[in-house]
Write a protein that holds these residues in place. Structure first.
Motif, PDB file in Angstrom:
ATOM      1  N   THR A 170     -35.040  18.866  17.244  1.00 53.74           N
ATOM      2  CA  THR A 170     -33.736  19.119  16.619  1.00 53.74           C
ATOM      3  C   THR A 170     -33.482  18.225  15.414  1.00 53.74           C
ATOM      4  OG1 THR A 170     -32.714  17.622  18.218  1.00 53.74           O
ATOM      5  CG2 THR A 170     -32.687  19.980  18.751  1.00 53.74           C
ATOM      6  N   ASN A 171     -34.099  17.045  15.371  1.00 56.77           N
ATOM      7  CA  ASN A 171     -33.903  16.150  14.233  1.00 56.77           C
ATOM      8  C   ASN A 171     -34.547  16.686  12.955  1.00 56.77           C
ATOM      9  OD1 ASN A 171     -36.361  15.502  15.751  1.00 56.77           O
ATOM     10  ND2 ASN A 171     -36.715  13.983  14.167  1.00 56.77           N
ATOM     11  N   VAL A 172     -35.512  17.590  13.095  1.00 52.38           N
ATOM     12  CA  VAL A 172     -36.196  18.158  11.939  1.00 52.38           C
ATOM     13  C   VAL A 172     -35.473  19.411  11.453  1.00 52.38           C
ATOM     14  CG1 VAL A 172     -38.378  19.135  11.115  1.00 52.38           C
ATOM     15  CG2 VAL A 172     -38.399  17.225  12.723  1.00 52.38           C
ATOM     16  N   GLY A 173     -34.888  20.175  12.375  1.00 41.45           N
ATOM     17  CA  GLY A 173     -34.177  21.391  12.004  1.00 41.45           C
ATOM     18  C   GLY A 173     -35.090  22.546  11.646  1.00 41.45           C
ATOM     19  N   ILE A 174     -36.120  22.765  12.454  1.00 45.94           N
ATOM     20  CA  ILE A 174     -37.068  23.864  12.213  1.00 45.94           C
ATOM     21  C   ILE A 174     -36.314  25.196  12.241  1.00 45.94           C
ATOM     22  CG2 ILE A 174     -39.111  25.068  13.105  1.00 45.94           C
ATOM     23  CD1 ILE A 174     -39.783  22.279  12.040  1.00 45.94           C
ATOM     24  N   THR A 175     -36.527  26.015  11.205  1.00 41.99           N
ATOM     25  CA  THR A 175     -35.849  27.314  11.127  1.00 41.99           C
ATOM     26  C   THR A 175     -36.806  28.497  11.221  1.00 41.99           C
ATOM     27  OG1 THR A 175     -35.947  27.232   8.711  1.00 41.99           O
ATOM     28  CG2 THR A 175     -33.935  26.396   9.764  1.00 41.99           C
ATOM     29  N   ASP A 176     -38.101  28.282  10.972  1.00 37.54           N
ATOM     30  CA  ASP A 176     -39.082  29.368  10.996  1.00 37.54           C
ATOM     31  C   ASP A 176     -40.344  28.920  11.718  1.00 37.54           C
ATOM     32  OD1 ASP A 176     -37.792  31.459   9.334  1.00 37.54           O
ATOM     33  OD2 ASP A 176     -37.949  29.941   7.753  1.00 37.54           O
ATOM     34  N   PHE A 177     -41.108  29.909  12.208  1.00 41.64           N
ATOM     35  CA  PHE A 177     -42.376  29.625  12.887  1.00 41.64           C
ATOM     36  C   PHE A 177     -43.376  30.711  12.520  1.00 41.64           C
ATOM     37  CE2 PHE A 177     -45.350  30.192  16.389  1.00 41.64           C
ATOM     38  CZ  PHE A 177     -45.844  28.904  16.526  1.00 41.64           C
ATOM     39  N   PHE A 178     -44.587  30.290  12.140  1.00 38.77           N
ATOM     40  CA  PHE A 178     -45.640  31.236  11.785  1.00 38.77           C
ATOM     41  C   PHE A 178     -46.954  30.820  12.430  1.00 38.77           C
ATOM     42  CE2 PHE A 178     -42.688  31.289   8.189  1.00 38.77           C
ATOM     43  CZ  PHE A 178     -42.386  32.643   8.130  1.00 38.77           C
ATOM     44  N   THR A 179     -47.772  31.820  12.782  1.00 41.36           N
ATOM     45  CA  THR A 179     -49.116  31.607  13.300  1.00 41.36           C
ATOM     46  C   THR A 179     -50.081  32.291  12.356  1.00 41.36           C
ATOM     47  OG1 THR A 179     -48.341  31.561  15.582  1.00 41.36           O
ATOM     48  CG2 THR A 179     -50.666  32.032  15.256  1.00 41.36           C
ATOM     49  N   GLY A 180     -51.190  31.624  12.032  1.00 41.49           N
ATOM     50  CA  GLY A 180     -52.176  32.225  11.146  1.00 41.49           C
ATOM     51  C   GLY A 180     -53.315  31.276  10.856  1.00 41.49           C
ATOM     52  N   SER A 181     -54.149  31.661   9.894  1.00 39.26           N
ATOM     53  CA  SER A 181     -55.272  30.826   9.473  1.00 39.26           C
ATOM     54  C   SER A 181     -54.819  29.957   8.309  1.00 39.26           C
ATOM     55  CB  SER A 181     -56.451  31.695   9.055  1.00 39.26           C
ATOM     56  OG  SER A 181     -56.928  32.417  10.162  1.00 39.26           O
ATOM     57  N   TYR A 182     -54.755  28.652   8.556  1.00 35.09           N
ATOM     58  CA  TYR A 182     -54.328  27.690   7.536  1.00 35.09           C
ATOM     59  C   TYR A 182     -55.397  26.612   7.393  1.00 35.09           C
ATOM     60  CZ  TYR A 182     -49.934  29.922   8.906  1.00 35.09           C
ATOM     61  OH  TYR A 182     -48.975  30.844   9.207  1.00 35.09           O
ATOM     62  N   THR A 183     -55.282  25.790   6.385  1.00 28.00           N
ATOM     63  CA  THR A 183     -56.237  24.691   6.226  1.00 28.00           C
ATOM     64  C   THR A 183     -56.033  23.617   7.282  1.00 28.00           C
ATOM     65  OG1 THR A 183     -54.789  23.634   4.611  1.00 28.00           O
ATOM     66  CG2 THR A 183     -56.535  25.054   3.744  1.00 28.00           C
ATOM     67  N   THR A 184     -54.883  23.626   7.965  1.00 28.14           N
ATOM     68  CA  THR A 184     -54.597  22.706   9.068  1.00 28.14           C
ATOM     69  C   THR A 184     -54.624  23.497  10.376  1.00 28.14           C
ATOM     70  OG1 THR A 184     -53.206  21.345   7.638  1.00 28.14           O
ATOM     71  CG2 THR A 184     -52.907  21.080  10.008  1.00 28.14           C
ATOM     72  N   GLY A 193     -53.973  23.857  14.582  1.00 28.68           N
ATOM     73  CA  GLY A 193     -53.045  23.381  15.595  1.00 28.68           C
ATOM     74  C   GLY A 193     -51.604  23.446  15.137  1.00 28.68           C
ATOM     75  N   CYS A 194     -50.760  22.694  15.819  1.00 31.98           N
ATOM     76  CA  CYS A 194     -49.311  22.760  15.644  1.00 31.98           C
ATOM     77  C   CYS A 194     -48.834  21.703  14.644  1.00 31.98           C
ATOM     78  CB  CYS A 194     -48.655  22.540  17.005  1.00 31.98           C
ATOM     79  SG  CYS A 194     -46.895  22.881  17.049  1.00 31.98           S
ATOM     80  N   PHE A 195     -48.113  22.147  13.609  1.00 36.62           N
ATOM     81  CA  PHE A 195     -47.601  21.217  12.612  1.00 36.62           C
ATOM     82  C   PHE A 195     -46.375  21.825  11.941  1.00 36.62           C
ATOM     83  CE2 PHE A 195     -50.495  24.010  10.414  1.00 36.62           C
ATOM     84  CZ  PHE A 195     -49.950  24.214   9.156  1.00 36.62           C
ATOM     85  N   TYR A 196     -45.669  21.001  11.190  1.00 39.94           N
ATOM     86  CA  TYR A 196     -44.557  21.522  10.398  1.00 39.94           C
ATOM     87  C   TYR A 196     -44.614  20.958   8.994  1.00 39.94           C
ATOM     88  CZ  TYR A 196     -41.966  17.112  11.027  1.00 39.94           C
ATOM     89  OH  TYR A 196     -41.572  15.804  11.020  1.00 39.94           O
ATOM     90  N   GLU A 197     -44.008  21.717   8.100  1.00 42.50           N
ATOM     91  CA  GLU A 197     -43.856  21.314   6.704  1.00 42.50           C
ATOM     92  C   GLU A 197     -42.464  21.766   6.293  1.00 42.50           C
ATOM     93  OE1 GLU A 197     -46.201  21.609   2.444  1.00 42.50           O
ATOM     94  OE2 GLU A 197     -46.938  22.755   4.130  1.00 42.50           O
ATOM     95  N   GLY A 198     -41.636  20.813   5.913  1.00 43.02           N
ATOM     96  CA  GLY A 198     -40.244  21.154   5.619  1.00 43.02           C
ATOM     97  C   GLY A 198     -39.549  21.588   6.895  1.00 43.02           C
ATOM     98  N   LYS A 199     -38.918  22.747   6.855  1.00 45.63           N
ATOM     99  CA  LYS A 199     -38.198  23.271   8.023  1.00 45.63           C
ATOM    100  C   LYS A 199     -38.965  24.409   8.708  1.00 45.63           C
ATOM    101  CE  LYS A 199     -33.915  21.339   7.032  1.00 45.63           C
ATOM    102  NZ  LYS A 199     -33.849  20.134   7.811  1.00 45.63           N
ATOM    103  N   THR A 200     -40.273  24.521   8.414  1.00 47.71           N
ATOM    104  CA  THR A 200     -41.097  25.581   8.978  1.00 47.71           C
ATOM    105  C   THR A 200     -42.205  24.995   9.837  1.00 47.71           C
ATOM    106  OG1 THR A 200     -40.666  26.964   7.042  1.00 47.71           O
ATOM    107  CG2 THR A 200     -42.511  27.609   8.440  1.00 47.71           C
ATOM    108  N   ALA A 201     -42.357  25.531  11.058  1.00 47.75           N
ATOM    109  CA  ALA A 201     -43.438  25.124  11.959  1.00 47.75           C
ATOM    110  C   ALA A 201     -44.544  26.174  11.885  1.00 47.75           C
ATOM    111  CB  ALA A 201     -42.927  24.995  13.388  1.00 47.75           C
ATOM    112  N   TYR A 202     -45.771  25.716  12.078  1.00 43.90           N
ATOM    113  CA  TYR A 202     -46.939  26.587  12.010  1.00 43.90           C
ATOM    114  C   TYR A 202     -47.884  26.268  13.171  1.00 43.90           C
ATOM    115  CZ  TYR A 202     -45.590  26.896   7.060  1.00 43.90           C
ATOM    116  OH  TYR A 202     -44.901  27.068   5.888  1.00 43.90           O
TER     117      TYR A 202
END
Length: 123
Positions: free
Chosen positions: A51-65, A67-76
């Motif tokens: 809740t301290n980060v305020g994640i608003t979106d979540f996506f699954t796909g092929s990324y250069t990273t 596992g589970c991570f976030y950038e800004g308000k988006t988790a991947y």
């Protein structure tokens, strides 16, 4: 001639500690005891707890990273990669690892729970 001595109790203990450490790494535990999120479902659940980060979106796909991570308000959840890449805590750019801890708590990179910081820049 060479004498064969049985291993000392200290040598046996060092072996068991090393073997147990490797076992824990293969379970997805990071260096500080954090547990990696191993599925997109675990990652989504943990991203909603941050809740301290305020994640608003979540996506699954092929990324250069992986596992589970976030950038800004988006988790991947990055598909593919090895267990080592899924527990890596030094991520590129503004990316931060999301950990799934076995005690039900969640944390961002390096175990903090209050204010995530920027990951170090790649060398």
């Amino acid at each position: 001639g060479t004498l064969n001595h049985p291993p000392s109790p200290q040598h046996i203990m060092v072996f068991y500690i090393a073997a147990f450490s490797l076992f824990l790494l293969n379970l997805g535990l990071g260096a500080a005891g954090q547990t990696a999120c191993l599925t997109p479902a675990e990652c989504l659940k943990q991203s909603q707890v941050l809740t301290n980060v305020g994640i608003t979106d979540f996506f699954t796909g092929s990324y250069t990273t992986s596992g589970c991570f976030y950038e800004g308000k988006t988790a991947y959840f990055g598909l593919g990669g090895t267990m080592d890449s899924m527990i890596q805590s030094d991520l590129a750019g503004e990316r931060n690892r999301i950990w799934c801890n076995t005690d039900g708590s969640s944390s961002g990179t390096n175990g903090q729970t209050d204010s995530p910081t920027k990951a170090p820049s790649p060398r």
